[in-house]
Design a protein around this motif. Structure first.
Motif, PDB file in Angstrom:
ATOM      1  N   THR A 114       0.810  -1.219   0.000  1.00 22.25           N
ATOM      2  CA  THR A 114       0.000   0.000   0.000  1.00 22.25           C
ATOM      3  C   THR A 114       0.849   1.277   0.000  1.00 22.25           C
ATOM      4  OG1 THR A 114      -0.115  -0.088   2.414  1.00 22.25           O
ATOM      5  CG2 THR A 114      -1.927  -1.098   1.188  1.00 22.25           C
ATOM      6  N   MET A 117       3.480   5.994   3.733  1.00 17.58           N
ATOM      7  CA  MET A 117       2.834   4.795   4.252  1.00 17.58           C
ATOM      8  C   MET A 117       2.022   5.176   5.477  1.00 17.58           C
ATOM      9  SD  MET A 117       5.988   2.131   3.971  1.00 17.58           S
ATOM     10  CE  MET A 117       7.368   3.153   3.471  1.00 17.58           C
ATOM     11  N   ASP A 118       0.749   4.847   5.457  1.00 17.90           N
ATOM     12  CA  ASP A 118      -0.134   5.148   6.590  1.00 17.90           C
ATOM     13  C   ASP A 118      -0.025   6.611   7.035  1.00 17.90           C
ATOM     14  OD1 ASP A 118      -1.038   2.493   6.654  1.00 17.90           O
ATOM     15  OD2 ASP A 118       0.663   1.903   7.921  1.00 17.90           O
TER      16      ASP A 118
END
Length: 120
Positions: free
Chosen positions: A49, A68-69
């Protein structure tokens, strides 16, 4: 290696060269020791992701700026099992993942210098 860590008195510098410099659009990143919250040697797995901003993510080599996140990462590694992972505060990157021939030694060096600077 395309990224070298150069330790100074109050900061360390990532000297970026070769195709990594071209792909990441950077030649240097300066990190004050006071920005380091945590440092550890270990391994890192890039989640599928992750969003690449600039850099390379192919054939086992990861280098560049990724998100990321919701956190900003700078990555530079071939071998995900020989990396130093840094948690930063007040820096353009929230985390850095850097390959090292001796990750334990690099983590210890950065940790000691960061501890010294946070006490001042």
């Amino acid at each position: 290696m395309s990224v070298q860590v150069v330790s100074g008195d109050s900061e360390f510098v990532l000297d970026i060269s070769g195709w990594t410099a071209v792909a990441t659009l950077r030649r240097k990143i300066i990190v004050p020791y006071t920005s380091v919250e945590n440092v550890q040697a270990g391994n890192f797995k890039l989640p599928w992701t992750a969003v690449r901003r600039t850099g390379i993510a192919a054939l086992g080599y990861k280098a560049g700026h990724f998100v990321m996140d919701g956190e900003q990462y700078f990555l530079s590694y071939h071998d995900a099992d020989k990396v130093v992972i840094l948690d930063l505060k007040g820096h353009e990157f929230d985390k850095m993942v850097l390959e090292s021939a001796d990750p334990e030694q690099l983590a210890n060096t950065i940790s000691k210098r960061s501890s010294t600077h946070s006490m001042k």
